[in-house]
Design an enzyme around this catalytic site. Sequence first.
Site, PDB file in Angstrom:
ATOM      1  N   GLN A 128       0.808  -1.217   0.000  1.00  0.00           N
ATOM      2  CA  GLN A 128       0.000   0.000   0.000  1.00  0.00           C
ATOM      3  C   GLN A 128       0.844   1.272   0.000  1.00  0.00           C
ATOM      4  O   GLN A 128       0.360   2.345  -0.378  1.00  0.00           O
ATOM      5  CB  GLN A 128      -0.940   0.016   1.210  1.00  0.00           C
ATOM      6  CG  GLN A 128      -2.037  -1.028   1.153  1.00  0.00           C
ATOM      7  CD  GLN A 128      -3.065  -0.764   0.073  1.00  0.00           C
ATOM      8  OE1 GLN A 128      -3.250   0.355  -0.379  1.00  0.00           O
ATOM      9  NE2 GLN A 128      -3.738  -1.818  -0.364  1.00  0.00           N
ATOM     10  N   CYS A 173      -9.562  -8.373  -0.078  1.00  0.00           N
ATOM     11  CA  CYS A 173      -9.359  -9.813   0.053  1.00  0.00           C
ATOM     12  C   CYS A 173     -10.364 -10.467   0.998  1.00  0.00           C
ATOM     13  O   CYS A 173     -10.485 -11.681   1.029  1.00  0.00           O
ATOM     14  CB  CYS A 173      -7.942 -10.091   0.546  1.00  0.00           C
ATOM     15  SG  CYS A 173      -6.671  -9.413  -0.540  1.00  0.00           S
TER      16      CYS A 173
END
Length: 392
Positions: free
Chosen positions: A177, A323
């Site tokens: 990220q 996810c």
Amino acid sequence: MNRIYLDNAATTRVRPEVLEAILPTLQNDFGNPSSVYSTGREAKRRLEEAREKVAKALGAAKEEIYFTSGGSEADNWAIKGVAHRAGKGHIITSAIEHHAVLHTCETLAKEGFEVSYLPVDEFGLISLEGLEKALRPDTILVSIMTANNEIGTIEPIAEIGALCKSRGIPFHTDAVQAIGHMAIDVKAQNIDLLSLSGHKIGAPKGIGALYVRKGLRLANLIDGGGQERSRRAGTENMPGIVALGTAIELAAKEMGESVGKESELRDYLIQSLLEKIPDVRLNGHPTLRLPGNVNVCIRFIEGESLLLLLDLAGIAASSGSACTSGSLDPSHVLLAIGLPHEIAHGSLRLTLSKENTREEIDATVEELIKIVERLRQMSPLFSQEKGGAQLV
């Protein structure tokens, strides 16, 4: 209807410059980099050029970069690679890691390795003192993410790296990220292993990389041919590799501009949500957070209903990690920072890019005001009393 995309932490649009760079590898320069004839040599040249771009963006040496299928493979390889080479020992990670790290550690625990999960404070920060106390003579690896994928909190990576270096313990960080949104220098920050993924910065899905400090030996995760200097077998994903090199080069070049714009939009969005919708709680650190990350809990709201109604309004958002979007369980990250289940269920993650506009933010907030009012009217927990309930 023009859709508003606010889920850039899940994935990003492939950049036009990246698409242009990929096309020759699919048409004319399609050779196998392991081949000795000219088409293969041209593919090899492009592969090494991309490797150099990734290395430059991280402050690494070219030979320290290995291409993978994405961030999850890179995380698995880093952690299992150290563990399986050591054969036994103790691993330290945090309670808020991505599941690619958590599940890998769970697998290793079943194999006999010991794993310690560091707690975090209300903002999602680990304690350096707590990490130091957790270190043991048999600790073989510390794996702490650079920035959290759900709440955006940035961890003290340089300090963690320095502590690990002083003890001679390898330090891995999942920077999936963080890449493109904050400066990374693996040498200055004493990082031994770093995972990254292309589809978070404008490259396609299915390509990532692992930085491995020179001299650090890992057990292979994938065996087969001699690709990636016999460390990661499989014919190289040339379109993906070229895409990653192009995307990370562009991200590094434009970081100052993009970080400034994303931070401004982030702060404007946070202020708008907190001022215009009652009983909203900001999750994550107020300042030590990714420039495009906004994560809030909206009390008396169930996150899945919120996302569905936003989608009907043309707005793409998330309740947390992509996810785990199919799970009905509340986020492990929100539970780890101390939120009760009933509040954690009402989470909303909005993640921005420099392509977003203030007008899109205004439109999203106005739509949220209507959706929240509608859902709260249907909630048996909602109180009409002035002032509402206080969030923890």
